[in-house]
Design a protein around this motif. Structure first.
Motif, PDB file in Angstrom:
ATOM      1  N   ASP A 104      -6.240   7.674   4.046  1.00 28.19           N
ATOM      2  CA  ASP A 104      -5.722   6.606   4.848  1.00 28.19           C
ATOM      3  C   ASP A 104      -6.059   7.017   6.433  1.00 28.19           C
ATOM      4  O   ASP A 104      -5.329   7.941   7.048  1.00 28.19           O
TER       5      ASP A 104
ATOM      6  N   ARG B   5      -9.103   2.708   3.958  1.00 32.53           N
ATOM      7  CA  ARG B   5      -8.252   2.973   2.993  1.00 32.53           C
ATOM      8  C   ARG B   5      -8.945   3.324   1.687  1.00 32.53           C
ATOM      9  O   ARG B   5      -9.971   2.369   1.296  1.00 32.53           O
TER      10      ARG B   5
ATOM     11  N   TRP C 262       0.690  -1.186   0.005  1.00 35.35           N
ATOM     12  CA  TRP C 262       0.108   0.007   0.031  1.00 35.35           C
ATOM     13  C   TRP C 262       0.921   1.173  -0.058  1.00 35.35           C
ATOM     14  O   TRP C 262       0.624   2.168  -0.676  1.00 35.35           O
TER      15      TRP C 262
END
Length: 674
Positions: A225, A200, A83
């Motif tokens: 996030d 997210r 990520w």
């Protein structure tokens, strides 16, 4: 097979770890003498050797570079399911990565080669993007979330595993990361990528085109996030401070532009612009915090290249960067101005040519000016930097020569001479020999010296400690130094690529300004350490559709541990990474990535047995997985992927006892290429 490999990796027996090393050392010699057709093996091996660009500033086969290099290609980045960019480096042998470890200046990760870190800024490693340094002047290190880049624009990453001040100067102290982005001509057309999961989300748009001799690419992204969970799932203490995670919610907005213009047959002009901004939280309960913090960073870079006769090249690169944060900090004393602005101007000239037969030389120089303004972080004590405006000048000259003494022996000799405002002049040399002792098998022996210059924060605190109430006769702050010696092996055994390294690093003049100086030392450069260890990486296909990449590292540090800085246990005794990727058919591809790290100790202030916070942070392991399916929507290529990080929902701590990795995190990604 997958289950058996995972089982072997997750046996934390030291005997099995060193046995694996011993087997790997012995295999090439047994395999070499067992080959009846060495010329055929050499042909296969040479066809597969990747070429690297970063180790010595010369384009070289990886088995002729003067230092160990790990290449992370686009497929590895995709298969990892990462990520954040920082997570990719968990695949590098010897790299220590901790999730969102920085509690003060930015809610960001620690990425440290060999774990040789006493602060969260990982300030002993140089990081470049297309040759542009993103090493921060305030604390050193890199604010990974503040970089104007998206993962899908990266062509590959070259990680130099070892000191490389000979090529990139001070702060290339333990290693170098060079992130190389894609040329616009390689990604023509438009693409959209959408990701969604609990806490997210991200959208990425990219368009690349060509108009005559001009190629260009535009990329824009927006990411939200929520970071760690607000509450620690399994706290070590019921004291409220240790039951809450750090403030680390963030929104990241990126925009980048790259153009490449072929002026004529010999000249190319490249221009890049990038922007990164958005609100970020930072800090922790009961300490310094900024629930609202705005980041605005941008850069501009111009790079001209001219192709010369006989494979030579002349290049000039200039860039300007601004890192700016706006924040109101809150602590027990009230509110403070947490604004900071970091400016950098850099100009570099480089010339590559062949002065003699079997010899290549790259040489050049650069000048840099940094200006750091940070009232809260640099406004300490009664000194001239009370308002936090701090200049830095850097001048450098470098040269690296490659000489093919015989068809099987390549020598690399180079060095850097640099002068800076803080510590004066230093010279950092390197010499290395690569011997192809058998077809498909290479030994490397190298010795180098490297330095790390003080950050602006460290330089300011030198004046603080030299005050009348402390040590007026304190010696002038010097750069940190390391002498590094390594023996490396690279080879191909059947279809297995093996890269192994044994190293001995002697650190001296280690800087510490954050702990109380002892009367015995009275010296900010009192620290020293000796590190010895090993690293290994294996890459192999299993059949036509499966790829395995395995990394192993470990070692030990001995140190005098002065001024309360604990270096002795700063290197995990072992760490593993394992990536297995498999093509089920032309449309469906899956990957599993596993990590294991031995118990670690990086922060001396964590030690408090009465609150169940012991000297070591427990060993941990984690498994991630990705499954992607490709299909067509009319004329549009599409892929739908499910990514799950921390598949086993493990709850463990990294770096500190209030830094708990989030539990299982799943997200869906849809990518459309038009």
């Amino acid at each position: 097979m997958l289950v058996e490999i995972l089982r072997q990796v997750y046996r934390p027996s030291r005997r099995s770890l060193f046995a694996a090393c011993a087997i790997t050392i012995c295999l090439p010699f047994e395999a070499t003498f067992a080959q009846d057709n060495a010329s055929k093996e050499e042909s296969i091996f040479l066809d597969d050797i990747p070429v690297i660009l970063s180790a010595s500033r010369l384009s070289q086969p990886i088995n002729e570079a003067p230092v160990a290099v790990t290449i992370i290609d686009r497929q590895m980045i995709k298969d990892s399911g990462a990520w954040d960019l920082s997570e990719v480096f968990r695949l590098v042998p010897g790299m220590y990565v901790a999730y969102h470890a920085d509690p003060y200046f930015s809610a960001d990760s620690t990425v440290a080669y060999h774990g040789m870190v006493t602060t969260t800024t990982s300030d002993r490693m140089q990081v470049l993007i297309d040759g542009r340094s993103v090493y921060s002047s305030l604390f050193g290190g890199v604010n990974w979330s503040d970089l104007p880049i998206v993962l899908d624009d990266i062509e590959r990453i070259e990680v130099i595993r070892g000191p490389d001040s000979a090529s990139y100067g001070a702060n290339s102290y333990s290693g170098v990361i060079n992130i190389i982005t894609r040329h616009p001509a390689e990604s023509q057309g438009a693409s959209v990528s959408l990701s969604e999961g609990p806490g997210r989300s991200e959208g990425v748009f990219r368009y690349a085109g060509k108009e005559g001799a001009l190629s260009y690419r535009l990329s824009a992204s927006a990411r939200h996030d929520k970071g760690e969970a607000d509450l620690v799932e399994r706290p070590t203490s019921l004291f409220k401070f240790w039951t809450l995670n750090k403030y680390d919610n963030k929104t990241i907005q990126n925009f980048t532009l790259r153009t490449d213009y072929q002026v004529n047959a010999d000249d190319t002009l490249e221009f890049q612009f990038g922007y990164n901004g958005g609100p970020r939280q930072v800090g922790e309960y009961g300490n310094v915090s900024a629930v609202r913090r705005q980041a605005e960073n941008h850069f501009e870079m111009l790079h001209w290249r001219r192709v010369l006769d006989n494979g030579g090249e002349l290049s000039v690169q200039a860039f300007h960067t601004v890192e700016r944060v706006s924040a109101t900090l809150q602590d027990s004393d009230g509110y403070s101005n947490g604004d900071a602005t970091l400016r950098r101007f850099d100009l570099e000239v480089q010339h590559t040519f062949s002065p003699f037969k079997n010899t290549r030389l790259v040489w050049g120089g650069s000048v840099r000016y940094d200006q750091t303004t940070a009232p809260y972080y640099l406004g300490v004590g009664d000194n001239q930097y009370l308002f936090g405006d701090f200049p830095y000048h850097l001048r450098r000259a470098f040269a690296n020569a490659e000489w093919r003494a015989t068809p099987d022996l390549v020598l690399n000799i180079g060095g850097m001479a640099e002068n800076n405002t803080y510590t004066g002049t230093d010279i950092t040399p390197r010499i290395a020999a690569n011997w192809h002792f058998q077809p498909g098998h290479t030994l490397r022996l190298s010795h180098s010296r490297a330095t790390r210059s003080p950050s602006a924060y460290e330089k300011v605190y030198e004046g603080y400690w030299r005050g009348a109430d402390f040590y007026p006769d304190l010696p002038i702050l010097r750069p940190e130094r390391v002498r590094s010696t390594e023996i490396g092996y690279m080879g191909k055994i059947g279809k297995i690529d093996v890269d192994m390294r044994l190293f001995n690093d002697d650190y001296s003049d280690l800087i510490d300004v954050r702990n109380q100086l002892s009367p015995a030392s009275g010296n900010l450069n009192a620290g020293s350490a000796m590190m010895r260890g090993y690293e290994m990486q294996i890459k192999t296909p299993i059949g036509d559709n499966t790829r395995v990449i395995y990394g192993l590292s470990g070692g030990r540090v001995n140190s005098n541990n002065v001024n309360g800085v604990i270096y002795s246990d700063s290197l995990p005794q072992y760490s593993h990474s394992l990536m297995i990727s498999h093509d089920f058919n032309a449309r469906l591809r899956g990957s599993v990535v596993a990590y294991q790290v031995a118990r670690t100790k990086f922060n001396a202030t964590d030690y408090n047995p009465s609150q169940n916070r012991y000297y070591f942070i427990d060993a941990n392991k984690r498994i991630d997985a990705r499954l992607g399916y490709q299909f067509n929507l009319g004329n549009t290529r599409a892929e739908l992927a499910l990514i799950v990080q921390n598949l086993a929902n493990a709850h463990y701590f990294e770096y500190r006892h209030d830094n708990e990795l989030p539990g299982r995190l799943a997200r869906l990604n849809l990518k459309l290429d038009f």
